[in-house]
Design a protein around this motif. Structure first.
Motif, PDB file in Angstrom:
ATOM      1  N   ASN A   1      28.594  29.950 -21.437  1.00 38.53           N
ATOM      2  CA  ASN A   1      27.376  29.423 -22.082  1.00 38.53           C
ATOM      3  C   ASN A   1      27.664  28.269 -23.028  1.00 38.53           C
ATOM      4  O   ASN A   1      26.878  27.320 -23.115  1.00 38.53           O
ATOM      5  CB  ASN A   1      26.649  30.539 -22.829  1.00 38.53           C
ATOM      6  CG  ASN A   1      25.987  31.512 -21.879  1.00 38.53           C
ATOM      7  OD1 ASN A   1      25.666  31.167 -20.742  1.00 38.53           O
ATOM      8  ND2 ASN A   1      25.794  32.728 -22.330  1.00 38.53           N
ATOM      9  N   GLU A   2      28.781  28.316 -23.735  1.00 36.29           N
ATOM     10  CA  GLU A   2      29.121  27.244 -24.672  1.00 36.29           C
ATOM     11  C   GLU A   2      29.326  25.916 -23.943  1.00 36.29           C
ATOM     12  O   GLU A   2      28.891  24.864 -24.420  1.00 36.29           O
ATOM     13  CB  GLU A   2      30.396  27.597 -25.460  1.00 36.29           C
ATOM     14  CG  GLU A   2      30.285  28.836 -26.305  1.00 36.29           C
ATOM     15  CD  GLU A   2      30.665  30.128 -25.579  1.00 36.29           C
ATOM     16  OE1 GLU A   2      30.788  31.161 -26.246  1.00 36.29           O
ATOM     17  OE2 GLU A   2      30.845  30.101 -24.339  1.00 36.29           O
ATOM     18  N   ALA A   3      29.963  25.953 -22.783  1.00 32.10           N
ATOM     19  CA  ALA A   3      30.189  24.727 -21.999  1.00 32.10           C
ATOM     20  C   ALA A   3      28.880  24.218 -21.405  1.00 32.10           C
ATOM     21  O   ALA A   3      28.637  23.007 -21.366  1.00 32.10           O
ATOM     22  CB  ALA A   3      31.218  24.982 -20.900  1.00 32.10           C
ATOM     23  N   ILE A   4      28.034  25.144 -20.968  1.00 29.83           N
ATOM     24  CA  ILE A   4      26.710  24.748 -20.466  1.00 29.83           C
ATOM     25  C   ILE A   4      25.939  24.051 -21.581  1.00 29.83           C
ATOM     26  O   ILE A   4      25.329  22.997 -21.378  1.00 29.83           O
ATOM     27  CB  ILE A   4      25.942  25.974 -19.935  1.00 29.83           C
ATOM     28  CG1 ILE A   4      26.635  26.518 -18.674  1.00 29.83           C
ATOM     29  CG2 ILE A   4      24.479  25.624 -19.648  1.00 29.83           C
ATOM     30  CD1 ILE A   4      26.126  27.881 -18.231  1.00 29.83           C
ATOM     31  N   GLY A   5      25.989  24.625 -22.791  1.00 25.69           N
ATOM     32  CA  GLY A   5      25.330  24.009 -23.942  1.00 25.69           C
ATOM     33  C   GLY A   5      25.858  22.622 -24.232  1.00 25.69           C
ATOM     34  O   GLY A   5      25.102  21.693 -24.522  1.00 25.69           O
ATOM     35  N   LEU A   6      27.173  22.453 -24.135  1.00 17.80           N
ATOM     36  CA  LEU A   6      27.779  21.144 -24.371  1.00 17.80           C
ATOM     37  C   LEU A   6      27.259  20.108 -23.380  1.00 17.80           C
ATOM     38  O   LEU A   6      26.907  18.987 -23.762  1.00 17.80           O
ATOM     39  CB  LEU A   6      29.307  21.244 -24.272  1.00 17.80           C
ATOM     40  CG  LEU A   6      30.069  19.934 -24.391  1.00 17.80           C
ATOM     41  CD1 LEU A   6      29.862  19.301 -25.766  1.00 17.80           C
ATOM     42  CD2 LEU A   6      31.553  20.159 -24.118  1.00 17.80           C
ATOM     43  N   LEU A   7      27.164  20.469 -22.114  1.00 18.39           N
ATOM     44  CA  LEU A   7      26.682  19.523 -21.104  1.00 18.39           C
ATOM     45  C   LEU A   7      25.222  19.156 -21.332  1.00 18.39           C
ATOM     46  O   LEU A   7      24.825  17.991 -21.160  1.00 18.39           O
ATOM     47  CB  LEU A   7      26.900  20.089 -19.708  1.00 18.39           C
ATOM     48  CG  LEU A   7      28.384  20.279 -19.329  1.00 18.39           C
ATOM     49  CD1 LEU A   7      28.502  20.997 -17.988  1.00 18.39           C
ATOM     50  CD2 LEU A   7      29.131  18.957 -19.305  1.00 18.39           C
ATOM     51  N   TRP A   8      24.395  20.123 -21.762  1.00 15.30           N
ATOM     52  CA  TRP A   8      22.996  19.797 -22.079  1.00 15.30           C
ATOM     53  C   TRP A   8      22.915  18.932 -23.330  1.00 15.30           C
ATOM     54  O   TRP A   8      22.071  18.039 -23.428  1.00 15.30           O
ATOM     55  CB  TRP A   8      22.146  21.052 -22.202  1.00 15.30           C
ATOM     56  CG  TRP A   8      21.807  21.594 -20.853  1.00 15.30           C
ATOM     57  CD1 TRP A   8      22.284  22.733 -20.262  1.00 15.30           C
ATOM     58  CD2 TRP A   8      20.945  20.980 -19.882  1.00 15.30           C
ATOM     59  NE1 TRP A   8      21.780  22.848 -18.994  1.00 15.30           N
ATOM     60  CE2 TRP A   8      20.954  21.793 -18.731  1.00 15.30           C
ATOM     61  CE3 TRP A   8      20.181  19.814 -19.870  1.00 15.30           C
ATOM     62  CZ2 TRP A   8      20.214  21.492 -17.588  1.00 15.30           C
ATOM     63  CZ3 TRP A   8      19.459  19.509 -18.727  1.00 15.30           C
ATOM     64  CH2 TRP A   8      19.474  20.342 -17.609  1.00 15.30           C
ATOM     65  N   LEU A   9      23.801  19.162 -24.284  1.00 20.09           N
ATOM     66  CA  LEU A   9      23.844  18.323 -25.482  1.00 20.09           C
ATOM     67  C   LEU A   9      24.145  16.874 -25.108  1.00 20.09           C
ATOM     68  O   LEU A   9      23.506  15.945 -25.613  1.00 20.09           O
ATOM     69  CB  LEU A   9      24.903  18.852 -26.450  1.00 20.09           C
ATOM     70  CG  LEU A   9      25.116  18.022 -27.707  1.00 20.09           C
ATOM     71  CD1 LEU A   9      23.957  18.243 -28.674  1.00 20.09           C
ATOM     72  CD2 LEU A   9      26.429  18.386 -28.356  1.00 20.09           C
ATOM     73  N   ILE A  10      25.083  16.666 -24.204  1.00 28.26           N
ATOM     74  CA  ILE A  10      25.414  15.313 -23.749  1.00 28.26           C
ATOM     75  C   ILE A  10      24.206  14.680 -23.062  1.00 28.26           C
ATOM     76  O   ILE A  10      23.890  13.504 -23.281  1.00 28.26           O
ATOM     77  CB  ILE A  10      26.636  15.330 -22.808  1.00 28.26           C
ATOM     78  CG1 ILE A  10      27.881  15.862 -23.524  1.00 28.26           C
ATOM     79  CG2 ILE A  10      26.886  13.955 -22.205  1.00 28.26           C
ATOM     80  CD1 ILE A  10      28.303  15.077 -24.746  1.00 28.26           C
ATOM     81  N   ARG A  11      23.501  15.456 -22.252  1.00 30.56           N
ATOM     82  CA  ARG A  11      22.294  14.930 -21.587  1.00 30.56           C
ATOM     83  C   ARG A  11      21.242  14.511 -22.618  1.00 30.56           C
ATOM     84  O   ARG A  11      20.567  13.484 -22.461  1.00 30.56           O
ATOM     85  CB  ARG A  11      21.721  15.978 -20.641  1.00 30.56           C
ATOM     86  CG  ARG A  11      22.555  16.207 -19.394  1.00 30.56           C
ATOM     87  CD  ARG A  11      21.973  17.333 -18.543  1.00 30.56           C
ATOM     88  NE  ARG A  11      22.675  17.486 -17.288  1.00 30.56           N
ATOM     89  CZ  ARG A  11      23.543  18.466 -17.023  1.00 30.56           C
ATOM     90  NH1 ARG A  11      23.815  19.392 -17.938  1.00 30.56           N
ATOM     91  NH2 ARG A  11      24.135  18.530 -15.851  1.00 30.56           N
ATOM     92  N   ILE A  12      21.087  15.295 -23.679  1.00 37.50           N
ATOM     93  CA  ILE A  12      20.136  14.955 -24.746  1.00 37.50           C
ATOM     94  C   ILE A  12      20.549  13.646 -25.414  1.00 37.50           C
ATOM     95  O   ILE A  12      19.724  12.756 -25.646  1.00 37.50           O
ATOM     96  CB  ILE A  12      20.021  16.102 -25.764  1.00 37.50           C
ATOM     97  CG1 ILE A  12      19.271  17.283 -25.135  1.00 37.50           C
ATOM     98  CG2 ILE A  12      19.336  15.634 -27.049  1.00 37.50           C
ATOM     99  CD1 ILE A  12      19.299  18.561 -25.956  1.00 37.50           C
ATOM    100  N   LYS A  13      21.827  13.496 -25.716  1.00 37.11           N
ATOM    101  CA  LYS A  13      22.295  12.263 -26.356  1.00 37.11           C
ATOM    102  C   LYS A  13      22.057  11.044 -25.472  1.00 37.11           C
ATOM    103  O   LYS A  13      21.719   9.972 -25.961  1.00 37.11           O
ATOM    104  CB  LYS A  13      23.774  12.387 -26.724  1.00 37.11           C
ATOM    105  CG  LYS A  13      23.996  13.306 -27.902  1.00 37.11           C
ATOM    106  CD  LYS A  13      25.455  13.326 -28.308  1.00 37.11           C
ATOM    107  CE  LYS A  13      25.618  14.146 -29.579  1.00 37.11           C
ATOM    108  NZ  LYS A  13      26.980  14.072 -30.110  1.00 37.11           N
ATOM    109  N   ILE A  14      22.228  11.206 -24.172  1.00 40.11           N
ATOM    110  CA  ILE A  14      21.971  10.102 -23.240  1.00 40.11           C
ATOM    111  C   ILE A  14      20.497   9.687 -23.317  1.00 40.11           C
ATOM    112  O   ILE A  14      20.175   8.501 -23.366  1.00 40.11           O
ATOM    113  CB  ILE A  14      22.382  10.493 -21.805  1.00 40.11           C
ATOM    114  CG1 ILE A  14      23.902  10.600 -21.699  1.00 40.11           C
ATOM    115  CG2 ILE A  14      21.832   9.495 -20.781  1.00 40.11           C
ATOM    116  CD1 ILE A  14      24.399  11.283 -20.436  1.00 40.11           C
TER     117      ILE A  14
END
Length: 146
Positions: free
Chosen positions: A56-69
């Motif tokens: 879940n932590e890695a999934i969260g990280l990838l969604w965080l990157i998408r938000i920043k984009i």
């Protein structure tokens, strides 16, 4: 200019997922330079292929990157995410149509508003970064000036 996303959801690569610290650092470096969501999907697939099911932590990280984009693309510089509210701050020259934003706020039954310090506020149930990403994407698609 930096982009800031504050949220109560864990978003990192756990040591028990990517055991080698150099590999973790390399992945973080690659993620920090990503310019589009397609590249995030490529790295996500690569992580799954190499390390297995994403925690879940890695999934969260990838969604965080998408938000920043998304933030970067539309001239937005920060997002603060809580369970019931999302606030977004724009830079000095955001790529949003103010008239569209005002119309959205007037017709949203209080879901969208503007704070006294000019942050866009979205009320909702933000159970994860994927939900926040979806809300931000819907917002910018509605009010985009591009």
């Amino acid at each position: 200019m930096g982009f800031l996303v504050n949220c109560p959801i864990f978003n990192f690569l756990p040591e028990n997922f990517v055991k080698d610290s150099r590999s973790r650092l390399s992945i973080y470096k690659r993620l920090s330079g990503i310019e589009n969501e397609e590249k995030v999907a490529e790295i996500e697939k690569e992580l799954i292929d190499r390390y297995g099911t994403l925690p879940n932590e890695a999934i969260g990280l990838l969604w965080l990157i998408r938000i920043k984009i998304l933030l970067r693309r539309f001239g937005l510089v920060s997002a603060n995410i809580s369970k019931s509210r999302l606030s977004i701050k724009a830079d000095d020259n955001p790529k949003i149509d103010v008239t569209k934003l005002m119309n959205l706020m007037q017709n949203s039954d209080g879901i969208y508003s503007l704070s006294p310090d000019s942050k866009i506020i979205i009320k909702g149930n933000f159970t994860g970064l994927q939900v926040a990403h979806t809300q931000i994407k819907e917002l910018v698609q509605t009010i985009a000036a591009i």
